[in-house]
Design a protein around this motif. Structure first.
Motif, mmCIF file in Angstrom:
data_model
loop_
_atom_site.group_PDB
_atom_site.id
_atom_site.type_symbol
_atom_site.label_atom_id
_atom_site.label_comp_id
_atom_site.label_asym_id
_atom_site.label_seq_id
_atom_site.Cartn_x
_atom_site.Cartn_y
_atom_site.Cartn_z
ATOM 1 N N ALA A 151 0.837 -1.203 0.000
ATOM 2 C CA ALA A 151 0.000 0.000 0.000
ATOM 3 C C ALA A 151 0.870 1.251 0.000
ATOM 4 N N ALA A 152 1.942 1.235 0.805
ATOM 5 C CA ALA A 152 2.818 2.408 0.857
ATOM 6 C C ALA A 152 3.499 2.624 -0.495
ATOM 7 N N ALA A 153 3.938 1.528 -1.118
ATOM 8 C CA ALA A 153 4.606 1.651 -2.420
ATOM 9 C C ALA A 153 3.645 2.199 -3.467
ATOM 10 N N LEU A 154 2.401 1.701 -3.457
ATOM 11 C CA LEU A 154 1.433 2.192 -4.446
ATOM 12 C C LEU A 154 1.105 3.655 -4.220
ATOM 13 N N LYS A 155 1.054 4.059 -2.954
ATOM 14 C CA LYS A 155 0.773 5.469 -2.661
ATOM 15 C C LYS A 155 1.901 6.360 -3.176
ATOM 16 N N LEU A 156 3.148 5.888 -2.990
ATOM 17 C CA LEU A 156 4.279 6.655 -3.516
ATOM 18 C C LEU A 156 4.201 6.757 -5.031
#
Lengths: 90, 82, 101
Positions: free
Chosen positions: C60-65
């Motif tokens: 989720a964090a990677a996709l948000k970035l």
């Protein structure tokens, strides 16, 4: 890794400061506004790097807001504020 | 490295704030104000206060900057058409 | 492996940002400065975001970035178009090589 992220953030901040000094004595209004847009994209990168180096995850949200609102500023400049160069050309 | 970042950020904040207040030309002052708001958001992020940074980025750098640019354009138009 | 890839991408991103700033300061007119700003900076931002996303904690964090990048691309394309069209409507001539002599 976080040291490298902070180093890159420092380098980008130095870039921003150089561009800011140039904007303070820039030649035309459009170039000053382009510097504000440079602040938008580079500021987003610095914010993301700070989030990675400090482990503060909510800063990614701040980076998203920065990216969005720099666009609003640029459009406002192009559509509303930039009239003929007038007396302050060059 | 962290200390250098903070020092450079503080110097840039002071310098841009001073230039914003003392520059005689409105458009330059507005652009410097937007830059100041962005640097201030970075400062709040550095102080690990992301909520205040979010407010500063949204209100200080974004909305107030756009409103000031709009006001500057309206002012220019009014003075050019007597 | 991931560490090295991420470090390399960060350095490449920093280089593109540097190129964008130099272009903004050194190019002769509005159009070419816009060109330097809108392309080099966004490529640098893409490299930095990719470098941070491949070592993020969760998906989720990677996709948000990675979500930031299309947003910035669309925004800068819009700004570039608006500013260039306004500059052309105001009658600013593109820089020619003969002017420099």
């Amino acid at each position: 890794m976080s040291t490298l992220a902070l180093g890159v953030a420092l380098f980008l901040l130095a870039n921003l400061v150089v561009a800011l000094v140039a904007a303070a004595r820039g030649p035309t209004p459009a170039d000053r506004m382009l510097t504000a847009l440079l602040f938008g994209s580079t500021g987003t990168a610095v914010m993301v790097l700070l989030a990675a180096s400090g482990g503060v995850a909510p800063l990614i949200d701040v980076a998203l807001v920065l990216a969005l609102l720099a666009a609003i500023g640029g459009i406002a400049f192009a559509k509303r504020a930039w009239h003929a160069e007038g007396n302050d050309h060059d | 490295m962290s200390f250098a970042f903070d020092l450079l950020l503080a110097l840039a904040l002071l310098w841009s704030g001073w230039r914003t207040l003392t520059t005689p030309r409105l458009d330059q002052a507005i652009v410097l104000f937007i830059a100041f708001g962005l640097l201030m958001a970075l400062g709040w992020a550095r102080l690990s206060a992301p909520d205040i940074g979010l407010a500063e980025a949204a209100i200080g750098a974004g909305l107030t900057g756009a409103l000031l640019l709009d006001a500057y354009g309206a002012l220019r138009q009014r003075t050019e058409q007597p | 492996m991931i560490e090295w890839l991420s470090a390399g991408l960060l350095i490449v991103g920093a280089f593109f940002f540097f190129a964008g700033t130099v272009g903004l300061l050194r190019f002769p007119d509005v159009y070419s400065r816009l060109h330097a700003l809108a392309k080099a900076d966004n490529l640098g931002l893409g490299c930095v975001l990719l470098a941070l996303a491949i070592q993020a904690d969760s998906l989720a964090a990677a996709l948000k970035l990675l979500l930031i990048w299309p947003l910035v691309l669309a925004a800068s394309a819009g700004i570039g178009f608006a500013i260039a069209r306004r500059a052309r409507a105001l009658g600013i001539q593109p820089w020619q090589k003969e002017d420099a002599r």
